[in-house]
Structures are given as C-alpha cells and as structure tokens.
Motif scaffolding. Structure first.
Motif, short mmCIF file in Angstrom:
data_model
loop_
_atom_site.label_atom_id
_atom_site.label_comp_id
_atom_site.label_asym_id
_atom_site.label_seq_id
_atom_site.Cartn_x
_atom_site.Cartn_y
_atom_site.Cartn_z
N TYR A 6 101.12 15.81 -13.21
CA TYR A 6 100.97 15.17 -13.43
C TYR A 6 100.40 13.81 -14.74
CZ TYR A 6 100.62 9.27 -13.77
OH TYR A 6 101.42 8.11 -14.09
N TRP A 9 101.80 15.12 -17.75
CA TRP A 9 102.91 14.44 -17.93
C TRP A 9 102.95 12.96 -18.87
CZ3 TRP A 9 107.68 15.76 -18.62
CH2 TRP A 9 108.87 14.63 -18.96
N SER A 10 101.78 13.18 -18.24
CA SER A 10 101.61 11.52 -19.16
C SER A 10 101.02 10.71 -20.30
CB SER A 10 100.86 10.67 -17.93
OG SER A 10 99.80 11.27 -17.57
N GLN A 11 100.14 12.08 -20.35
CA GLN A 11 99.27 12.14 -21.58
C GLN A 11 100.19 12.46 -23.10
OE1 GLN A 11 96.59 11.99 -21.80
NE2 GLN A 11 96.03 11.04 -20.08
N THR A 13 103.42 12.77 -22.56
CA THR A 13 104.84 11.61 -23.16
C THR A 13 103.95 10.75 -23.24
OG1 THR A 13 105.03 11.59 -20.59
CG2 THR A 13 106.59 12.96 -21.63
N ARG A 14 102.75 9.50 -22.50
CA ARG A 14 103.22 8.59 -22.89
C ARG A 14 103.60 7.88 -22.18
NH1 ARG A 14 98.81 8.95 -26.12
NH2 ARG A 14 98.78 10.27 -28.45
N SER A 15 104.11 8.40 -21.06
CA SER A 15 105.03 7.69 -20.16
C SER A 15 104.08 7.59 -18.65
CB SER A 15 106.47 8.51 -20.25
OG SER A 15 107.25 7.99 -18.69
N PRO A 16 104.29 6.87 -17.44
CA PRO A 16 104.08 6.55 -16.31
C PRO A 16 104.98 7.18 -15.56
CG PRO A 16 104.58 4.09 -16.74
CD PRO A 16 105.02 5.45 -18.10
N THR A 17 105.84 7.75 -15.97
CA THR A 17 107.16 8.09 -15.30
C THR A 17 107.43 9.96 -15.00
OG1 THR A 17 108.13 6.18 -14.74
CG2 THR A 17 109.57 7.67 -14.30
N PRO A 18 106.91 10.72 -14.71
CA PRO A 18 106.93 11.81 -14.61
C PRO A 18 108.57 11.99 -14.13
CG PRO A 18 105.78 12.00 -12.19
CD PRO A 18 106.39 10.11 -13.46
N THR A 19 108.37 13.85 -14.62
CA THR A 19 109.84 14.68 -14.04
C THR A 19 109.18 15.41 -13.89
OG1 THR A 19 111.37 13.38 -16.32
CG2 THR A 19 111.62 15.66 -15.14
#
Length: 81
Positions: A6, A9-11, A13-19
């Motif tokens: 997580y 991923w967040s670093q 994509t700069r998104s709080p929603t992981p895939t």
C-alpha cells in the motif's frame, strides 16, 4: 506485506486508493495451504502465452485454490488492525 505494498502504491501513484493485483500471491506466502504449489516446466511463446512444456520444472504453480478460505483469510488480515 500488504501495508508495504500500500505504501509503495500510494507513493508511486499519489492516490489513496490501492489496486491489489494479486492478493493470492501474498496470502499463499503467509498461508501456503490456500494455494498448494505444483512444480511445472513453463515456456512463453512468441505471442506471450505461458504454456506447460517438457523438461525439468522451472516454476512453482498454483493450479487449485480454495476461494472461500482465501476470502476469509484476506478479510481477517485486512480488518484485524
């Protein structure tokens, strides 16, 4: 492991929603009975298809998994913190 993924991923994509593309891989590392491994010899053809081939095993492959046991394991791990 999941927390590390997580974070990565967040670093990236700069998104709080992981895939999470393949949670079974992580789950089977922690609980091998969820997805027993079978040694196989695999090859990749020119079209990019993975096929079983002749020769000594070069991969460990999960051919059968228990979806219900995996779901219980996954939910328990994700919601336990």
């Amino acid at each position: 492991i999941l927390a590390g993924l997580y974070y990565e991923w967040s670093q990236a994509t700069r998104s709080p929603t992981p895939t999470l593309y393949d949670p079974m891989t992580l789950a089977s590392m922690l609980e091998p009975s969820l997805c027993p491994l079978t040694p196989l010899h695999l090859t990749v053809d020119e079209a990019g298809n993975t096929k079983e081939g002749q020769g000594a095993p070069n991969a460990q492959v999960c051919l059968h998994s228990d979806a219900d046991a995996f779901l219980q394991f996954y939910v328990r791990r994700v919601t336990s913190h």
